[in-house]
Design a protein around this motif. Structure first.
Motif, PDB file in Angstrom:
ATOM      1  N   MET A  77      28.130  -4.053  16.796  1.00  0.00           N
ATOM      2  CA  MET A  77      28.378  -4.371  15.397  1.00  0.00           C
ATOM      3  C   MET A  77      29.878  -4.438  15.119  1.00  0.00           C
ATOM      4  N   LEU A  91      22.999  -9.529  12.635  1.00  0.00           N
ATOM      5  CA  LEU A  91      21.755  -8.771  12.407  1.00  0.00           C
ATOM      6  C   LEU A  91      20.543  -9.528  12.927  1.00  0.00           C
ATOM      7  N   ILE A 120      23.737  -0.588  11.155  1.00  0.00           N
ATOM      8  CA  ILE A 120      24.020  -0.799   9.728  1.00  0.00           C
ATOM      9  C   ILE A 120      24.941   0.295   9.192  1.00  0.00           C
ATOM     10  N   LEU A 123      28.641  -0.090   9.646  1.00  0.00           N
ATOM     11  CA  LEU A 123      29.385  -0.925   8.699  1.00  0.00           C
ATOM     12  C   LEU A 123      30.227  -0.090   7.741  1.00  0.00           C
ATOM     13  N   LEU A 374      16.756  -8.711   6.900  1.00  0.00           N
ATOM     14  CA  LEU A 374      18.141  -8.245   7.009  1.00  0.00           C
ATOM     15  C   LEU A 374      19.131  -9.397   6.841  1.00  0.00           C
ATOM     16  N   SER A 378      21.896  -9.458   3.871  1.00  0.00           N
ATOM     17  CA  SER A 378      23.342  -9.571   4.128  1.00  0.00           C
ATOM     18  C   SER A 378      23.915 -10.857   3.519  1.00  0.00           C
ATOM     19  N   LYS A 388      30.604  -4.343   2.271  1.00  0.00           N
ATOM     20  CA  LYS A 388      29.847  -3.516   3.213  1.00  0.00           C
ATOM     21  C   LYS A 388      28.471  -3.213   2.622  1.00  0.00           C
ATOM     22  N   TYR A 390      25.771  -1.904   3.448  1.00  0.00           N
ATOM     23  CA  TYR A 390      24.940  -1.040   4.298  1.00  0.00           C
ATOM     24  C   TYR A 390      23.806  -0.398   3.512  1.00  0.00           C
ATOM     25  N   LEU A 393      20.804  -2.820   3.206  1.00  0.00           N
ATOM     26  CA  LEU A 393      20.140  -3.012   4.496  1.00  0.00           C
ATOM     27  C   LEU A 393      19.382  -1.757   4.924  1.00  0.00           C
ATOM     28  N   MET A 394      19.957  -0.583   4.670  1.00  0.00           N
ATOM     29  CA  MET A 394      19.259   0.655   5.038  1.00  0.00           C
ATOM     30  C   MET A 394      18.031   0.866   4.163  1.00  0.00           C
TER      31      MET A 394
END
Length: 691
Positions: A77, A91, A120, A123, A374, A378, A388, A390, A393-394
């Motif tokens: 990453m 991703l 992720i 990031l 994902l 993003s 960022k 993150y 995505l999480m």
């Protein structure tokens, strides 16, 4: 008292998870470097979602593989981001590459989510730490997580298997109570059976989980697990005899009117269920069981059976209750089973890769779904200029589950829990609280959250959101700036996950229902071939009986999920609910014939062959009705079974005849249900595909 506290499943789990998170924080705080401890404590999230805390005979090998994947994902990453490759492309490629893990085995498949979360989360660390620091953090965190859990499982030996066995015994007790409290209410199966089916489903699910635990630990070859192996075999005997039913409500009603049979049968059931609950506690809290007798209830039941020899209910109940009583008294199974060798099939990498590249691969569909979600998340973050993303995505990774219903519930709980947690956190950030007090409060919230997370995920999310905000506050001293962005990110992630589960290659259970029904009938046919064939092997019969229960369990589970899915056909599912009810009757008859086969209470070879032919014809007719899109008089449908009413009817013949009756009803239901089926997607396929 201390046993009930320390061995309680929720308390034991909460202590383990809290200590593995908070010990690094406490040590770093004492050393004056709190920020590194807080970062280090975030790694166990990857390990948890990857199942690296699962006891396994290859425990340390899985830790090495998991830690290597986390570190590699983190490094990739950072390197690819520094070279200017767009985040959506990174991703997508990473998810599709790691998706092959799901083809190796289901347990390996869980490493996909953990590795993606590691990438992720990296990031958020990009630009703040050297490029080598995050991979080293994941390697060290995974090592700490593995060593701590290995010590914990050594300290509380066999506890995961004990928890599952205890739940099996407790569910069997509830099932026995529920079944015999409805003794005179079984005249309408559509109302009486659903609660029983739900409890039966829980028992079979737990038995399947215990099978998996034994295989992962190779417990059937380990002398230290001999006592638990025996308790599991006892549970299989109990499930076999508790789950069988006579299914003659008119005969039950006659016996109840002529005698006090109802009170005696319920007396026996209450004694059995009370003993099962005692055994559940004994297994969980490491106690030796005391002596057990149920002679008086059995004598009363035997007296009723002798007084009414023409009524089969008394003899039926006495037969099964007496065997349950013997098992509970001796604490030994009625016979020895082969609990099977390690059946957790693991494909080597190259064969798994070949299988993964097929469009029929479930692992490929799962990876593609995650990759698209994902990538979309993003891309949306780039559109809104979120550098960022993150948290979005999480959130997608945490709320995405296997099915529509589970994902919907998880999204609701996470969104509402995050909202409430952010409100609480916003209020608490206004107070000037010393750092030591904040850490103690976070420790208490973490322990409380893990105590309730299995049953009350939403409430646990309230506490975890508060601790997350305070962690950000301690790391960067601007936790209040994260409140509104984190709420918006959570909502965006939940919406993307929900849309992905609905529109990206969804596994609608209503569409799988027909295939599951077809598979269940095939499993019943295999079982009847073994039961009525020339050779009956107790070990093979035991395994086949569990396969029958699991096949019906999958069918019942898919029906329940289908009824919660959007846009289902209610008339079709109402018909299939009745079809599944008769399928449960067949399962219980197979359970009963299995116990008779081990005692050599069977038919003559010629009569067994005739019944087997008739049963196979009935099963094949039901399968063909599910398979072919044609009228009921289709030429592919086999002839009606011949009438076998000759001579005195034995107990095995009675079960076989009732199976035939249920198959005739199921064939009729299938013909009616087919007209009500949905007319889109999979349902336009004329024939089912072979697996």
């Amino acid at each position: 008292m201390w046993r009930r506290l320390i061995y309680h499943p929720e308390v034991n789990y909460a202590l383990r998870q809290t200590l593995v998170l908070c010990l690094p924080v406490a040590i770093s705080w004492l050393c004056g470097d709190l920020q590194k401890g807080l970062l280090f404590s975030l790694v166990p999230a990857c390990c948890n979602i990857s199942g690296l805390d699962t006891p396994h005979k290859r425990f340390f090998k899985r830790l090495i593989v998991g830690g290597s994947l986390f570190a590699t994902s983190s490094l990739l990453m950072q390197v690819l981001t520094l070279h200017g490759i767009p985040l959506p492309a990174i991703l997508f490629a990473m998810t599709m590459l790691l998706g092959v893990l799901g083809e190796i085995s289901p347990l390996h498949g869980r490493l996909l989510s953990g590795s993606l979360i590691a990438a992720i989360f990296t990031l958020s660390l990009t630009g703040k730490l050297p490029i080598w620091a995050p991979p080293l953090l994941y390697i060290g965190g995974t090592l700490w997580y593995g060593l701590f859990n290995a010590f914990w499982f050594w300290l509380w030996e066999e506890q995961p298997m004990r928890e599952t066995l205890s739940l099996i015994y407790r569910e069997l007790a509830d099932y026995c109570d529920k079944k015999y409290s409805l003794l005179t209410q079984l005249t309408d199966p559509e109302k009486a059976l659903p609660p029983l089916l739900a409890r039966q489903q829980k028992v079979v699910d737990l038995i399947n989980t215990c099978y998996q635990q034994m295989h992962m630990l190779a417990a059937n070859r380990d002398n230290s697990h001999k006592r638990l192996t025996r308790a599991f075999q006892v549970a299989l005997d109990l499930q076999e005899h508790i789950s069988v039913s006579l299914h003659q409500p008119e005969e039950v009603q006659k016996l109840v009117e002529k005698s006090h049979a109802e009170a005696v049968i319920r007396w026996n059931a209450r004694v059995i269920s009370a003993r099962l609950r005692v055994l559940a506690d004994d297994i969980l809290y490491h106690r030796m069981p005391d002596r057990f007798e149920m002679d008086k209830p059995l004598q009363a039941l035997e007296k009723i059976a002798r007084q009414h020899p023409d009524n089969p209910v008394g003899n039926f109940c006495f037969y099964h209750f007496s065997r349950i009583g013997r098992v509970l008294r001796t604490q030994r199974p009625l016979y020895r089973r082969d609990l099977m060798a390690d059946r957790q099939r693991r494909l080597p990498l190259l064969p798994a890769l070949r299988s993964y590249l097929s469009l029929k691969s479930a692992a490929l569909r799962t990876a593609a779904r995650f990759a698209v979600m994902l990538m979309f998340g993003s891309t949306l973050a780039l559109f809104f200029d979120i550098p960022k993303p993150y948290w979005i995505l999480m959130t997608i990774m945490f709320v995405s589950q296997n099915g529509y219903s589970a994902t919907r519930v998880r999204i609701q709980h996470r969104a509402l829990g995050t909202l409430a947690g952010l409100i609480v956190a916003a209020a608490t950030l206004r107070f000037a609280v010393p750092e030591s007090v904040v850490l103690l409060i976070m420790l208490a919230i973490t322990l409380g959250g893990y105590l309730i997370i299995r049953k009350f995920y939403g409430w646990a999310m309230v506490g975890f959101t508060v601790t997350t905000v305070w962690t950000l506050q301690l790391l960067s001293l601007n936790g209040s700036a994260f409140l509104l962005p984190r709420l918006m990110d959570t909502l965006m992630g939940c919406l993307i996950a929900f849309a992905g589960m609905v529109w990206l290659w969804p596994q609608w259970q209503s569409g799988l229902l027909r295939q599951n029904a077809h598979d269940a009938l095939e499993t019943y046919q295999d079982a009847l071939r073994q039961l009525l064939g020339p050779e009956q092997s107790p070990q093979k019969l035991a395994w086949q009986r569990m396969r029958v229960n699991q096949a019906h369990n999958a069918l019942f589970n898919s029906l329940n999920q289908a009824m919660q899915e959007p846009g289902f056909n209610s008339r079709y599912l109402d018909d299939m609910k009745l079809w599944v009810t008769h399928s449960q009757f067949i399962v219980e008859h197979i359970n009963a014939i299995t116990s008779l086969a081990r005692e050599h209470t069977m038919l003559t070879p010629a009569l067994a062959e005739r019944y087997l032919q008739s049963l196979e014809i009935g099963l094949q007719r039901c399968q063909q009705r599910l398979e072919y899109d044609g009228p009921g008089s289709d030429s592919n449908v086999l002839e009606e079974p011949e009438d076998l009413n000759e001579g005195p009817v034995t107990i095995v013949e009675r079960h076989a005849k009732r199976i035939l009756d249920h198959l005739r009803v199921m064939h009729t239901i299938s013909s009616l249900a087919w007209q009500q089926r949905p007319h889109h997607g999979q349902w336009l396929v004329r024939r089912l595909r072979n697996k």
